[in-house]
Enzyme design. Structure first.
Site, mmCIF file in Angstrom:
data_model
loop_
_atom_site.group_PDB
_atom_site.id
_atom_site.type_symbol
_atom_site.label_atom_id
_atom_site.label_comp_id
_atom_site.label_asym_id
_atom_site.label_seq_id
_atom_site.Cartn_x
_atom_site.Cartn_y
_atom_site.Cartn_z
ATOM 1 C CB ILE A 180 -3.414 14.953 -2.281
ATOM 2 C CG1 ILE A 180 -4.845 14.389 -2.193
ATOM 3 C CG2 ILE A 180 -2.507 14.242 -1.273
ATOM 4 C CD1 ILE A 180 -4.983 12.977 -2.732
ATOM 5 C CD GLN B 259 -3.717 16.007 8.218
ATOM 6 O OE1 GLN B 259 -3.962 14.837 8.484
ATOM 7 N NE2 GLN B 259 -4.285 17.002 8.853
ATOM 8 C CB CYS C 254 12.550 1.384 -13.992
ATOM 9 S SG CYS C 254 11.569 2.733 -14.698
ATOM 10 C CG HIS D 196 -0.814 12.818 4.138
ATOM 11 N ND1 HIS D 196 -2.038 12.972 4.741
ATOM 12 C CD2 HIS D 196 0.003 12.338 5.112
ATOM 13 C CE1 HIS D 196 -1.964 12.601 6.025
ATOM 14 N NE2 HIS D 196 -0.737 12.228 6.271
ATOM 15 C CB VAL E 225 -13.193 27.971 16.224
ATOM 16 C CG1 VAL E 225 -14.361 28.598 15.476
ATOM 17 C CG2 VAL E 225 -12.365 29.033 16.936
ATOM 18 C CB SER F 237 -10.996 14.058 11.816
ATOM 19 O OG SER F 237 -10.126 13.210 11.092
HETATM 20 P P1 CNA Z 1 -10.901 14.150 7.696
HETATM 21 O O1 CNA Z 1 -10.565 13.022 8.596
HETATM 22 O O2 CNA Z 1 -11.877 13.900 6.586
HETATM 23 O O3 CNA Z 1 -11.443 15.341 8.620
HETATM 24 C C1 CNA Z 1 -11.991 16.517 8.090
HETATM 25 C C2 CNA Z 1 -12.631 17.263 9.248
HETATM 26 O O4 CNA Z 1 -13.080 18.532 8.761
HETATM 27 C C3 CNA Z 1 -13.857 16.556 9.836
HETATM 28 O O5 CNA Z 1 -13.815 16.623 11.245
HETATM 29 C C4 CNA Z 1 -15.024 17.380 9.295
HETATM 30 O O6 CNA Z 1 -16.177 17.310 10.126
HETATM 31 C C5 CNA Z 1 -14.410 18.760 9.233
HETATM 32 N N1 CNA Z 1 -15.046 19.666 8.269
HETATM 33 C C6 CNA Z 1 -15.386 19.392 6.989
HETATM 34 N N2 CNA Z 1 -15.885 20.476 6.382
HETATM 35 C C7 CNA Z 1 -15.893 21.466 7.322
HETATM 36 C C8 CNA Z 1 -16.307 22.818 7.290
HETATM 37 N N3 CNA Z 1 -16.807 23.394 6.184
HETATM 38 N N4 CNA Z 1 -16.167 23.555 8.426
HETATM 39 C C9 CNA Z 1 -15.667 23.000 9.568
HETATM 40 N N5 CNA Z 1 -15.255 21.722 9.633
HETATM 41 C C10 CNA Z 1 -15.356 20.954 8.522
HETATM 42 O O7 CNA Z 1 -9.616 14.776 6.993
HETATM 43 P P2 CNA Z 1 -8.114 14.859 7.544
HETATM 44 O O8 CNA Z 1 -7.428 15.804 6.641
HETATM 45 O O9 CNA Z 1 -8.048 15.042 8.993
HETATM 46 O O10 CNA Z 1 -7.613 13.365 7.250
HETATM 47 C C11 CNA Z 1 -6.447 13.161 6.721
HETATM 48 C C12 CNA Z 1 -6.532 12.501 5.309
HETATM 49 C C13 CNA Z 1 -7.675 12.921 4.446
HETATM 50 C C14 CNA Z 1 -5.325 12.969 4.585
HETATM 51 O O11 CNA Z 1 -4.550 11.862 4.279
HETATM 52 C C15 CNA Z 1 -5.813 13.613 3.282
HETATM 53 O O12 CNA Z 1 -4.929 13.354 2.244
HETATM 54 C C16 CNA Z 1 -7.119 12.973 3.027
HETATM 55 N N6 CNA Z 1 -8.023 13.676 2.105
HETATM 56 C C17 CNA Z 1 -7.620 14.802 1.424
HETATM 57 C C18 CNA Z 1 -8.513 15.435 0.577
HETATM 58 C C19 CNA Z 1 -8.047 16.677 -0.153
HETATM 59 O O13 CNA Z 1 -6.908 16.739 -0.601
HETATM 60 N N7 CNA Z 1 -8.922 17.694 -0.274
HETATM 61 C C20 CNA Z 1 -9.810 14.957 0.415
HETATM 62 C C21 CNA Z 1 -10.193 13.782 1.122
HETATM 63 C C22 CNA Z 1 -9.289 13.168 1.964
#
Ligand code: CNA
Length: 258
Positions: A108, A106, A135, A124, A235, A196
């Site tokens: 980018i 997911q 265009c 995504h 986990v 999440s």
């Molecule tokens: P989210 O909803 O932000 O969930 C991330 C999850 O990871 C949360 O539950 C956090 O608590 C958990 N988490 C974060 N760091 C750790 C860690 N070190 N160890 C264990 N757990 C951790 O992100 P999703 O990807 O579920 O949501 C989807 C969106 C977020 C997508 O559309 C992405 O494009 C979008 N996004 C992407 C980026 C990226 O490309 N790095 C950054 C921010 C958002």
């Protein structure tokens, strides 16, 4: 279950798996320095950033593309300045070892590709290419970076239309969904890492898995799309900490090289 017990359980599943697939989310990149959405330091909790829901909303983009580009300019600089994490490298290693068939991400941030994974489905979309909304003209990442030095909102060279990177915004159709379903359904072991599971349809993918599902995530996790689904291991640990321990257990000679 303690960390060693969880590692043991997942190591057993991994040892028997021939077709591993990863579904990754923003949590996999937080230790690289890229904020996620819903984690403790995620964009949704920061006050110095304009409403993140609106930054990635297609209707809001059409009304005010400069809002998105204020974020995107900084995001591109950040992506260039960070390195893939241990876990990105671990899954690239699993691909080289012939175990990991595909990464469905997911994210980018292109960190899976920079770590060496070649079979990556960006559900995504990504930052690699852009499309002119007037265009349909196509441009690449280099073009975008050059434009962002001088322009608040990059304009098409051919027609002057507003250009948008091929990132899937809220309100747009995801990419490669059929292929994502196919690889998830064919996996004998699906890792769901750092997500999440709140954003459908990506969040609906784990429920399609026919093999084992291992969820590695600490913090907010939406159970709605997993309801009725048997999860073989859940986990709640720091992602890199868990995968470093798993690599030491499953590939003792290679763990430090990953
Ligand atoms: P989210 O909803 O932000 O969930 C991330 C999850 O990871 C949360 O539950 C956090 O608590 C958990 N988490 C974060 N760091 C750790 C860690 N070190 N160890 C264990 N757990 C951790 O992100 P999703 O990807 O579920 O949501 C989807 C969106 C977020 C997508 O559309 C992405 O494009 C979008 N996004 C992407 C980026 C990226 O490309 N790095 C950054 C921010 C958002």
């Amino acid at each position: 279950m303690s960390l060693p017990e969880q590692v043991e359980r997942v190591a057993e599943l991994l040892a028997g798996a021939r077709n591993v697939v990863l579904l990754s989310g923003a949590g996999l990149s937080t230790s690289a320095g890229i904020a996620d959405f819903r984690g403790p330091n995620g964009l949704y909790r920061r006050l110095d950033i304009e409403d993140p829901e609106l930054i990635f909303d297609i209707r809001a983009f059409m009304r005010d593309p400069a809002r998105f580009y204020r974020f995107h300019r900084e995001f591109l600089k950040q992506v260039e300045s960070v390195e893939p994490t241990y876990t990105h490298r671990f899954f690239a290693f699993l691909e080289r070892a012939g175990v990991c068939r595909c990464v469905v991400t997911q994210n980018i941030d292109s960190l899976h590709q920079r770590a060496g994974s070649s079979n990556v489905l960006e559900i995504h979309g990504g930052i690699w290419e852009n499309t002119c909304l007037s265009c349909g003209g196509r441009t690449d990442l280099k073009w975008m970076k050059e434009k962002l030095v001088f322009q608040d909102v990059p304009r098409c060279d051919a027609c002057g239309g507003i250009v948008k990177p091929d990132i899937v915004f809220f309100g747009e159709i995801v990419k490669h969904f059929e292929a994502c379903c196919e690889v998830v359904e064919g996996a004998d072991l699906l890792f769901v890492v750092g997500s999440s599971l709140t954003v459908p349809p990506a969040a609906t993918l784990p429920a399609r898995a026919r093999g084992d599902v291992v969820v590695v995530n600490k913090g907010e996790l939406c159970e709605d799309f997993l309801r009725g689904k048997r999860v073989s291991a859940r986990v709640e640990e720091d992602i890199d900490r868990f995968f470093e321990a798993l690599a030491r257990r499953s590939f003792p000679g290679e763990a430090s090289l990953v």
